[in-house]
Design a protein around this motif. Structure first.
Motif, mmCIF file in Angstrom:
data_model
loop_
_atom_site.group_PDB
_atom_site.id
_atom_site.type_symbol
_atom_site.label_atom_id
_atom_site.label_comp_id
_atom_site.label_asym_id
_atom_site.label_seq_id
_atom_site.Cartn_x
_atom_site.Cartn_y
_atom_site.Cartn_z
ATOM 1 N N GLY A 89 0.810 -1.207 0.000
ATOM 2 C CA GLY A 89 0.000 0.000 0.000
ATOM 3 C C GLY A 89 0.845 1.260 0.000
ATOM 4 N N ALA A 90 1.965 1.223 0.738
ATOM 5 C CA ALA A 90 2.872 2.375 0.764
ATOM 6 C C ALA A 90 3.438 2.658 -0.619
ATOM 7 C CB ALA A 90 4.006 2.121 1.759
ATOM 8 N N ILE A 91 3.734 1.610 -1.370
ATOM 9 C CA ILE A 91 4.259 1.798 -2.718
ATOM 10 C C ILE A 91 3.173 2.321 -3.644
ATOM 11 C CG2 ILE A 91 5.367 0.636 -4.676
ATOM 12 C CD1 ILE A 91 6.491 -1.387 -2.649
ATOM 13 N N LEU A 92 1.941 1.824 -3.484
ATOM 14 C CA LEU A 92 0.841 2.289 -4.334
ATOM 15 C C LEU A 92 0.553 3.775 -4.129
ATOM 16 C CD1 LEU A 92 -1.669 -0.706 -4.189
ATOM 17 C CD2 LEU A 92 -0.256 0.007 -6.112
ATOM 18 N N ILE A 93 0.833 4.281 -2.932
ATOM 19 C CA ILE A 93 0.678 5.724 -2.713
ATOM 20 C C ILE A 93 1.550 6.481 -3.701
ATOM 21 C CG2 ILE A 93 1.385 7.587 -1.143
ATOM 22 C CD1 ILE A 93 0.123 6.176 1.094
ATOM 23 N N GLY A 94 2.779 5.966 -3.920
ATOM 24 C CA GLY A 94 3.677 6.596 -4.881
ATOM 25 C C GLY A 94 3.086 6.636 -6.276
ATOM 26 N N VAL A 95 2.378 5.585 -6.676
ATOM 27 C CA VAL A 95 1.773 5.538 -8.014
ATOM 28 C C VAL A 95 0.671 6.588 -8.121
ATOM 29 C CG1 VAL A 95 0.635 4.087 -9.726
ATOM 30 C CG2 VAL A 95 2.297 3.082 -8.161
ATOM 31 N N PHE A 96 -0.157 6.685 -7.092
ATOM 32 C CA PHE A 96 -1.205 7.707 -7.106
ATOM 33 C C PHE A 96 -0.607 9.097 -7.248
ATOM 34 C CE2 PHE A 96 -3.911 4.401 -5.128
ATOM 35 C CZ PHE A 96 -5.088 4.605 -5.822
ATOM 36 N N LEU A 97 0.439 9.363 -6.469
ATOM 37 C CA LEU A 97 1.047 10.695 -6.494
ATOM 38 C C LEU A 97 1.727 10.970 -7.831
ATOM 39 C CD1 LEU A 97 2.568 10.834 -2.891
ATOM 40 C CD2 LEU A 97 0.433 11.830 -3.714
ATOM 41 N N ILE A 98 2.380 9.950 -8.397
ATOM 42 C CA ILE A 98 3.066 10.109 -9.685
ATOM 43 C C ILE A 98 2.073 10.557 -10.760
ATOM 44 C CG2 ILE A 98 4.141 8.789 -11.566
ATOM 45 C CD1 ILE A 98 5.561 7.166 -9.309
ATOM 46 N N HIS A 99 0.874 10.013 -10.702
ATOM 47 C CA HIS A 99 -0.130 10.319 -11.726
ATOM 48 C C HIS A 99 -1.067 11.447 -11.295
ATOM 49 C CE1 HIS A 99 0.864 7.071 -14.527
ATOM 50 N NE2 HIS A 99 1.138 6.344 -13.461
ATOM 51 N N GLY A 100 -0.696 12.163 -10.239
ATOM 52 C CA GLY A 100 -1.445 13.349 -9.847
ATOM 53 C C GLY A 100 -2.808 13.071 -9.260
ATOM 54 N N ILE A 101 -2.976 11.916 -8.623
ATOM 55 C CA ILE A 101 -4.269 11.560 -8.026
ATOM 56 C C ILE A 101 -4.170 11.718 -6.519
ATOM 57 C CG2 ILE A 101 -5.991 9.747 -7.729
ATOM 58 C CD1 ILE A 101 -4.909 8.511 -10.337
ATOM 59 N N GLN A 102 -5.000 12.558 -5.940
ATOM 60 C CA GLN A 102 -4.992 12.811 -4.501
ATOM 61 C C GLN A 102 -5.833 11.758 -3.806
ATOM 62 O OE1 GLN A 102 -3.166 15.258 -2.968
ATOM 63 N NE2 GLN A 102 -3.757 14.266 -1.049
ATOM 64 N N ILE A 103 -5.191 10.958 -2.946
ATOM 65 C CA ILE A 103 -5.934 9.919 -2.229
ATOM 66 C C ILE A 103 -6.503 10.486 -0.939
ATOM 67 C CG2 ILE A 103 -4.699 7.969 -3.208
ATOM 68 C CD1 ILE A 103 -2.936 7.923 -0.797
ATOM 69 N N GLY A 104 -7.541 9.866 -0.448
ATOM 70 C CA GLY A 104 -8.246 10.329 0.729
ATOM 71 C C GLY A 104 -9.743 10.168 0.512
#
Length: 502
Positions: free
Chosen positions: A330-345
């Motif tokens: 999950g910690a690594i997937l956060i990086g993917v979201f951020l790389i593609h400009g997707i704000q999680i929450g």
């Protein structure tokens, strides 16, 4: 419903299906290699996702995580070496069955149980994620910081064998995250005059170093130790057929263990290893023949494998709703979201709801794919791995790590970060500190600092805001409660060991 529309969309996209299929294969192979984990594979392949569309990138790494959890059972059964920490529970009964010439039957039980557990976990995630997100939307900065605080304490105290070392690993992750510029005053912190550190430590080379290089260094350090590999070519086909009569006694254990794994998966930091051992212990306690467990019981494979994979889906709930990863994957997937400009929450379902449900659909399809590949091809994967000399495999992984770290930002400094993180990861393994707690805390630290400062700006009483808000106080007490329960559990274990020794 959204999930059925998402399934229809995914099934009509051959490119996306191709990425999911490739991920299923990669995860199984990497999980089956003794010493490597799905986390290491995902960290190494993360730079590849820079050039993919967001859904393909997320689905690719998400399915690798799922199939990698299952792939660890192959190494546990065939080589008596757990491919992942969770598959150590599978090893207890899997390897004795393999020594009796029934490795293929053991792997089929592991496959079916993993698929059922994963499906149950994924369905529970899909059914409950919107409800969890709606609750998360009501949390303010003090409550969110309390959640972060509880996550730090739980991750540090529960992961690993020592509370002190676990908390130290988590604290080190927070400290490393603070390197760079202060987000409020823009003053330098812990840069020691090194200009490249003013931008902070990049997540990709850090994870590649800790998980991949650290594991390679550990394998080099362990070279020469005897191997428990079996000859899978000599298995009798008649003894390795799996019938309904064989599997029927496993079903109650699989269903119960799936719910155990799903519940543990929703709690940040606990992870699949704890779920697998809790399910194994509960299964043995309820078994009609507990004396047969540990000697090659099929139920002893089914229970931990169902729990292990049931963690996969629910562990995404805290990540998607609060931005708090429940696992290293999950910690690594956060990086993917951020790389593609997707704000999680919690607002993710308002801004990118279609993407999230498409990711869940890819997860369901990935479960079917790795299930079919594993059921019919696990023995072949085992034979393939035994033919790869470690003198070839690990140098290839070593060189690939350098390429992956450099391509993330095209910076030579990232190579130095990766090498330093590799030695750090190896040292943490040697000294029984916890690399997973370190990386997860590194990822969480930015959000925790932001919510902490926002809370103080909102408060007229300083830090007292965290104990005057009921929800915030509840999460803080939960964190300390988890710490207390873990300390008491370790104390009981030490007393039991002392009594056995006397």
């Amino acid at each position: 419903m959204e999930i059925f529309a998402a399934l229809a969309t995914v099934l009509t996209d051959p490119v996306l299906l191709g990425w999911v299929f490739l991920a299923a294969i990669v995860g199984i192979v990497v999980g089956a290699i003794p010493g490597l984990t799905a986390s290491a594979a995902i960290a190494m392949l993360l730079p590849l996702t820079f050039y993919m569309d967001p859904l393909s990138a997320l689905a690719f790494l998400y399915v690798i995580g799922k199939s990698g959890r299952y792939g660890g059972s192959i190494a546990a059964i065939l080589f008596n070496t757990p491919g992942t920490a969770a598959s150590a529970a599978t090893q207890i009964d899997g390897y004795p069955l393999a020594r009796k010439g029934m490795a293929s039957k053991a792997m089929k039980v592991a496959t079916v149980s993993s698929v059922i557990g994963d499906f149950i976990g994924e369905i529970l995630l899909i059914a409950g994620i919107v409800w969890i997100a709606s609750i998360a939307l009501k949390l303010g900065p003090p409550e969110l910081f309390a959640v972060y605080f509880a996550a730090f304490v739980v991750i540090g105290s529960v992961i690993g064998k020592s509370i002190t070392r676990g908390l130290a690993s988590a604290a080190l992750g927070v400290l490393v995250n603070m390197i760079g510029l202060d987000p409020i005053s823009s003053t330098e912190r812990f840069t020691f005059g090194v200009f490249q550190l003013s931008n902070g430590i990049s997540l990709v080379p850090l994870m590649i170093g800790v998980f991949v290089l650290g594991e390679v260094f550990a394998q080099i350090d362990a070279r020469g130790k005897p191997s428990g590999m079996l000859n899978t070519a000599s298995m009798d086909p008649d003894r390795n057929r799996l019938t309904w009569a064989d599997y029927r006694p496993c079903m109650p254990h699989v269903i119960r263990s799936s719910f155990i794994g799903a519940f543990i998966g929703m709690l940040p930091g606990l992870g699949s290893a704890i779920a697998a051992f809790v399910a194994y212990g509960e299964g043995k306690r309820r078994a009609s023949n507990p004396e047969g467990w540990g000697r090659g019981a099929l139920e002893g494979i089914a229970a931990p494998e169902a729990a292990n994979n049931a963690v996969s889906g629910p562990s995404m709930a805290p990540l998607l709703t609060l931005g708090i990863p429940g696992s290293t994957i999950g910690a690594i997937l956060i990086g993917v979201f951020l790389i593609h400009g997707i704000q999680i929450g919690p607002t993710l379902f308002l801004t990118n709801g279609d993407l999230v449900y498409a990711l869940f659909a890819c997860g369901l399809i990935g479960i079917v794919m790795y299930g079919l590949i594993g059921y019919y091809g696990a023995a072949f994967v085992g034979r393939f791995i035994t033919r790869i000399p470690t003198s070839v495999l690990y140098p290839m992984i070593f060189l690939t790590s350098f390429v992956a770290a450099y391509t993330s930002r095209g910076s030579l400094f990232d190579i130095y970060v990766m090498i330093g993180a590799g030695f750090l990861g190896w040292g943490m393994r040697k000294l029984d500190f916890n690399p997973a707690a370190f990386v997860i805390s590194f990822v969480l630290a930015g959000g925790a600092e932001e919510t902490f400062r926002q809370s103080l700006l909102l408060s007229d009483t300083g830090a007292a805001i965290f104990v005057t808000r009921p929800v915030a106080l509840l999460f803080i007490l939960l964190g300390f409660g988890a710490l207390f329960m873990r300390a008491r559990s370790l104390r009981r274990q030490s007393r039991a060991t002392a009594l056995r020794d006397t």
